[in-house]
Design a protein around this motif. Structure first.
Motif, PDB file in Angstrom:
ATOM      1  N   GLU A  22       0.830  -1.207   0.000  1.00 22.23           N
ATOM      2  CA  GLU A  22       0.000   0.000   0.000  1.00 22.23           C
ATOM      3  C   GLU A  22       0.864   1.257   0.000  1.00 22.23           C
ATOM      4  OE1 GLU A  22      -3.359   0.291  -0.425  1.00 22.23           O
ATOM      5  OE2 GLU A  22      -3.229  -1.861  -0.812  1.00 22.23           O
ATOM      6  N   LEU A  23       1.958   1.255   0.733  1.00 27.27           N
ATOM      7  CA  LEU A  23       2.855   2.410   0.728  1.00 27.27           C
ATOM      8  C   LEU A  23       3.515   2.588  -0.637  1.00 27.27           C
ATOM      9  CD1 LEU A  23       4.374   2.033   4.300  1.00 27.27           C
ATOM     10  CD2 LEU A  23       3.000   3.974   3.483  1.00 27.27           C
ATOM     11  N   LEU A  24       3.828   1.484  -1.306  1.00 28.19           N
ATOM     12  CA  LEU A  24       4.409   1.568  -2.646  1.00 28.19           C
ATOM     13  C   LEU A  24       3.425   2.202  -3.634  1.00 28.19           C
ATOM     14  CD1 LEU A  24       6.296  -1.842  -2.793  1.00 28.19           C
ATOM     15  CD2 LEU A  24       7.327   0.446  -2.688  1.00 28.19           C
ATOM     16  N   ASP A  27       3.494   6.537  -3.595  1.00 27.73           N
ATOM     17  CA  ASP A  27       4.738   7.239  -3.934  1.00 27.73           C
ATOM     18  C   ASP A  27       5.962   6.774  -3.166  1.00 27.73           C
ATOM     19  OD1 ASP A  27       3.434   8.806  -5.809  1.00 27.73           O
ATOM     20  OD2 ASP A  27       3.011  10.405  -4.370  1.00 27.73           O
ATOM     21  N   PHE A  28       5.853   5.830  -2.272  1.00 34.88           N
ATOM     22  CA  PHE A  28       7.034   5.294  -1.616  1.00 34.88           C
ATOM     23  C   PHE A  28       7.717   4.330  -2.571  1.00 34.88           C
ATOM     24  CE2 PHE A  28       4.800   6.837   2.034  1.00 34.88           C
ATOM     25  CZ  PHE A  28       5.759   7.089   2.992  1.00 34.88           C
ATOM     26  N   ARG A  29       8.991   4.091  -2.343  1.00 35.71           N
ATOM     27  CA  ARG A  29       9.745   3.102  -3.102  1.00 35.71           C
ATOM     28  C   ARG A  29      10.733   2.436  -2.160  1.00 35.71           C
ATOM     29  NH1 ARG A  29      14.531   5.815  -3.963  1.00 35.71           N
ATOM     30  NH2 ARG A  29      14.318   8.055  -4.071  1.00 35.71           N
ATOM     31  N   LYS A  30      11.274   1.334  -2.595  1.00 31.72           N
ATOM     32  CA  LYS A  30      12.253   0.616  -1.772  1.00 31.72           C
ATOM     33  C   LYS A  30      13.468   1.501  -1.515  1.00 31.72           C
ATOM     34  CE  LYS A  30      10.391  -3.524  -1.407  1.00 31.72           C
ATOM     35  NZ  LYS A  30      10.054  -4.147  -0.167  1.00 31.72           N
ATOM     36  N   GLU A  41      14.595  -4.306   4.678  1.00 31.17           N
ATOM     37  CA  GLU A  41      14.679  -3.106   3.844  1.00 31.17           C
ATOM     38  C   GLU A  41      13.670  -2.072   4.313  1.00 31.17           C
ATOM     39  OE1 GLU A  41      13.750  -4.757   0.024  1.00 31.17           O
ATOM     40  OE2 GLU A  41      15.872  -4.808  -0.537  1.00 31.17           O
ATOM     41  N   GLY A  42      13.954  -0.832   3.967  1.00 35.56           N
ATOM     42  CA  GLY A  42      13.043   0.249   4.290  1.00 35.56           C
ATOM     43  C   GLY A  42      12.384   0.794   3.048  1.00 35.56           C
TER      44      GLY A  42
END
Length: 143
Positions: A22-24, A27-30, A41-42
């Protein structure tokens, strides 16, 4: 399997199957930045602040399947203004060579008894990330 192990497995499953995907989508990415104490990983949006899920804090509590801790990390030594130091914003975490990073920790309770609050927890995680980035930008710590 003991309580600690089962809570950790349950938390990891919730994070990997719900929170990370859901965070991906938001707009979040690894993140390729390694956390000094958290092995997984964050995630990041802008490479200045990174989000990690702490699976171990509190995993030996009976209700440990209802919550986890997230950590927002500035993965390099920067000078913060005094107004951003402390438990409301950032505290230090020591790394090698006498350096330190800054982190902010939040307890996320995603389940209350029999009701699940996954979407509310997800919204809080994203809102807190955006708030911390804005504070860092306003104080000219990051551009």
């Amino acid at each position: 399997m003991n309580l600690k192990e089962s809570n950790e497995i349950f938390r990891k499953a919730i994070i990997k199957t719900y929170f990370e995907p859901e965070l991906l989508k938001m707009d979040f990415r690894k993140s390729y930045t390694k956390h000094p104490t958290i092995k997984d990983e964050g995630l990041t949006v802008d490479d200045a602040l990174h989000l990690y899920f702490d699976l171990n804090t509190g995993d030996d509590y009976p209700d440990g399947d209802e919550w986890f801790t997230i950590e927002y990390l500035i993965p390099f030594s920067v000078k913060l203004p005094d107004s951003l130091k402390g438990p409301d914003y950032f505290t230090t975490i020591s790394v090698s060579d006498g350096k330190h990073f800054w982190r902010h920790r939040e307890l996320i309770r995603y389940k209350y008894g029999k009701s699940k609050k996954l979407s509310e927890s997800l919204e809080f995680i994203n809102r807190k990330y955006r708030e911390l980035i804005e504070i860092l930008q306003d104080s000219s710590v990051i551009n």
